[in-house]
Design a protein around this motif. Structure first.
Motif, PDB file in Angstrom:
ATOM      1  N   ARG A   1       6.625 -11.794  -4.870  1.00  0.00           N
ATOM      2  CA  ARG A   1       5.606 -12.096  -3.859  1.00  0.00           C
ATOM      3  C   ARG A   1       4.524 -11.016  -3.836  1.00  0.00           C
ATOM      4  N   TYR A   2       4.939  -9.750  -3.903  1.00  0.00           N
ATOM      5  CA  TYR A   2       3.995  -8.641  -3.888  1.00  0.00           C
ATOM      6  C   TYR A   2       3.130  -8.643  -5.150  1.00  0.00           C
ATOM      7  N   PHE A   3       3.783  -8.929  -6.273  1.00  0.00           N
ATOM      8  CA  PHE A   3       3.068  -9.023  -7.542  1.00  0.00           C
ATOM      9  C   PHE A   3       1.974 -10.083  -7.460  1.00  0.00           C
ATOM     10  N   GLY A   4       2.311 -11.243  -6.904  1.00  0.00           N
ATOM     11  CA  GLY A   4       1.346 -12.330  -6.780  1.00  0.00           C
ATOM     12  C   GLY A   4       0.158 -11.935  -5.916  1.00  0.00           C
ATOM     13  N   TYR A   5       0.423 -11.217  -4.833  1.00  0.00           N
ATOM     14  CA  TYR A   5      -0.643 -10.767  -3.933  1.00  0.00           C
ATOM     15  C   TYR A   5      -1.596  -9.823  -4.668  1.00  0.00           C
TER      16      TYR A   5
ATOM     17  N   ASP B   1       5.178 -10.006 -18.914  1.00  0.00           N
ATOM     18  CA  ASP B   1       5.831  -8.733 -18.607  1.00  0.00           C
ATOM     19  C   ASP B   1       4.836  -7.677 -18.116  1.00  0.00           C
ATOM     20  N   ASN B   2       3.743  -8.129 -17.499  1.00  0.00           N
ATOM     21  CA  ASN B   2       2.757  -7.175 -16.985  1.00  0.00           C
ATOM     22  C   ASN B   2       3.194  -6.619 -15.631  1.00  0.00           C
ATOM     23  N   TYR B   3       2.595  -5.523 -15.239  1.00  0.00           N
ATOM     24  CA  TYR B   3       2.962  -4.865 -13.982  1.00  0.00           C
ATOM     25  C   TYR B   3       1.763  -4.077 -13.470  1.00  0.00           C
ATOM     26  N   PHE B   4       1.783  -3.743 -12.176  1.00  0.00           N
ATOM     27  CA  PHE B   4       0.687  -3.026 -11.535  1.00  0.00           C
ATOM     28  C   PHE B   4       1.182  -1.696 -10.977  1.00  0.00           C
ATOM     29  N   TYR B   5       0.303  -0.697 -10.996  1.00  0.00           N
ATOM     30  CA  TYR B   5       0.660   0.628 -10.486  1.00  0.00           C
ATOM     31  C   TYR B   5      -0.629   1.425 -10.248  1.00  0.00           C
ATOM     32  N   LEU B   6      -0.525   2.513  -9.490  1.00  0.00           N
ATOM     33  CA  LEU B   6      -1.663   3.403  -9.277  1.00  0.00           C
ATOM     34  C   LEU B   6      -1.636   4.523 -10.304  1.00  0.00           C
ATOM     35  N   ASP B   7      -2.803   4.823 -10.848  1.00  0.00           N
ATOM     36  CA  ASP B   7      -2.926   5.881 -11.845  1.00  0.00           C
ATOM     37  C   ASP B   7      -4.065   6.810 -11.432  1.00  0.00           C
TER      38      ASP B   7
ATOM     39  N   ASP C   1       0.824  -1.207   0.000  1.00  0.00           N
ATOM     40  CA  ASP C   1       0.000   0.000   0.000  1.00  0.00           C
ATOM     41  C   ASP C   1       0.862   1.263   0.000  1.00  0.00           C
ATOM     42  N   TYR C   2       1.831   1.313   0.906  1.00  0.00           N
ATOM     43  CA  TYR C   2       2.710   2.478   0.979  1.00  0.00           C
ATOM     44  C   TYR C   2       3.481   2.670  -0.327  1.00  0.00           C
ATOM     45  N   GLN C   3       3.989   1.573  -0.870  1.00  0.00           N
ATOM     46  CA  GLN C   3       4.815   1.683  -2.068  1.00  0.00           C
ATOM     47  C   GLN C   3       3.991   2.068  -3.305  1.00  0.00           C
ATOM     48  N   LEU C   4       2.785   1.505  -3.420  1.00  0.00           N
ATOM     49  CA  LEU C   4       1.925   1.899  -4.537  1.00  0.00           C
ATOM     50  C   LEU C   4       1.643   3.402  -4.490  1.00  0.00           C
ATOM     51  N   LYS C   5       1.362   3.913  -3.307  1.00  0.00           N
ATOM     52  CA  LYS C   5       1.071   5.348  -3.157  1.00  0.00           C
ATOM     53  C   LYS C   5       2.309   6.202  -3.413  1.00  0.00           C
ATOM     54  N   ASP C   6       3.487   5.606  -3.278  1.00  0.00           N
ATOM     55  CA  ASP C   6       4.736   6.326  -3.568  1.00  0.00           C
ATOM     56  C   ASP C   6       5.138   6.204  -5.032  1.00  0.00           C
ATOM     57  N   GLY C   7       4.289   5.557  -5.841  1.00  0.00           N
ATOM     58  CA  GLY C   7       4.553   5.486  -7.273  1.00  0.00           C
ATOM     59  C   GLY C   7       5.299   4.256  -7.731  1.00  0.00           C
ATOM     60  N   VAL C   8       5.456   3.259  -6.851  1.00  0.00           N
ATOM     61  CA  VAL C   8       6.187   2.039  -7.220  1.00  0.00           C
ATOM     62  C   VAL C   8       5.337   1.179  -8.158  1.00  0.00           C
ATOM     63  N   HIS C   9       6.002   0.576  -9.143  1.00  0.00           N
ATOM     64  CA  HIS C   9       5.378  -0.354 -10.076  1.00  0.00           C
ATOM     65  C   HIS C   9       5.813  -1.765  -9.684  1.00  0.00           C
ATOM     66  N   PHE C  10       4.861  -2.690  -9.621  1.00  0.00           N
ATOM     67  CA  PHE C  10       5.152  -4.068  -9.204  1.00  0.00           C
ATOM     68  C   PHE C  10       5.047  -5.020 -10.391  1.00  0.00           C
ATOM     69  N   GLN C  11       6.086  -5.860 -10.548  1.00  0.00           N
ATOM     70  CA  GLN C  11       6.094  -6.857 -11.608  1.00  0.00           C
ATOM     71  C   GLN C  11       6.609  -8.181 -11.061  1.00  0.00           C
ATOM     72  N   ASN C  12       6.478  -9.210 -11.865  1.00  0.00           N
ATOM     73  CA  ASN C  12       6.874 -10.549 -11.443  1.00  0.00           C
ATOM     74  C   ASN C  12       8.376 -10.717 -11.627  1.00  0.00           C
TER      75      ASN C  12
END
Length: 215
Positions: A44-48, A76-82, A27-38
């Motif tokens: 582990r975070y990507f899987g969650y 090569d997908n990834y998650f982020y807040l927009d 949660d903290y990292q997404l709000k700080d603009g971090v992108h999560f990938q496998n």
């Protein structure tokens, strides 16, 4: 029963077996603009996030007015807040990561080196700095101008040592938001580097003219 289903949609991510241990970090990292990938320690975070995408998406929309998005294509997908258009949502401005213009230009040049000039084996920070200084000498004047403007100094006060420092800082920022790996002198691009291309697509598609305007 309908209320239970609604709660599962809204807060299903909290009953995940790993929620207590890793949700707050994500949660903290997404709000700080971090992108999560496998990749690497993000796996582990990507899987969650992947398991709980729907409930997390609802959570960020309802409580923060932002969109949990998925970029790229598997694997090569990834998650982020927009954000929704010009609406910046309810996330504190302290967490709104805006890349400095000179970092964006460094990103453009890295993109050109790797994906257009096809120097895919470039993985040394020092060699990257040398390449930008020497092979992209035509663009240095413009880059110097951006650096000087950012630091509120005259362009004549910017030199190659400062350029090297900006390149290093750009790479550190790209690492922070999950666009690259960076360990000592070695770096590599992660799938989420694709986000730079998506944000600045019109400039990337005309990258030569974009960089020529810096001359």
């Amino acid at each position: 029963m309908e209320n239970v289903n609604y709660q599962n949609l809204m807060f299903g991510f909290l009953i995940d077996d790993e929620a207590q241990e890793i949700f707050a970090k994500i949660d903290y990292q997404l709000k700080d603009g971090v992108h999560f990938q496998n990749s690497g320690n993000q796996t582990r975070y990507f899987g969650y996030i992947k398991r709980n995408m729907e409930s997390l998406k609802s959570y960020y929309h309802q409580f923060f007015g932002v969109l949990l998005s998925e970029g790229g294509e598997a694997p090569d997908n990834y998650f982020y807040l927009d954000f929704y258009g010009n609406d910046r949502g309810n996330i504190s401005s302290k967490h709104r990561n805006i890349l400095k213009s000179e970092y964006v230009i460094i990103g453009f040049i890295i993109y050109k080196i790797v994906y257009i000039d096809l120097d895919v084996l470039l993985d040394s920070v020092q060699k990257l700095k040398e390449k930008i200084r020497i092979d992209y000498d035509d663009y240095k004047r413009g880059i110097y101008y951006l650096i000087a403007k950012s630091k509120n100094v005259g362009p004549g006060n910017v030199n190659d040592a400062i350029l090297d420092s900006v390149i290093q800082s750009a790479l550190q920022e790209f690492k922070k938001i999950g666009w690259i790996t960076l360990e000592g002198d070695e770096f590599s691009l992660l799938p989420a580097f694709d986000r730079l291309i998506k944000i600045y697509e019109e400039y990337i598609l005309d990258i030569d003219n974009t960089l020529n305007e810096l001359k």
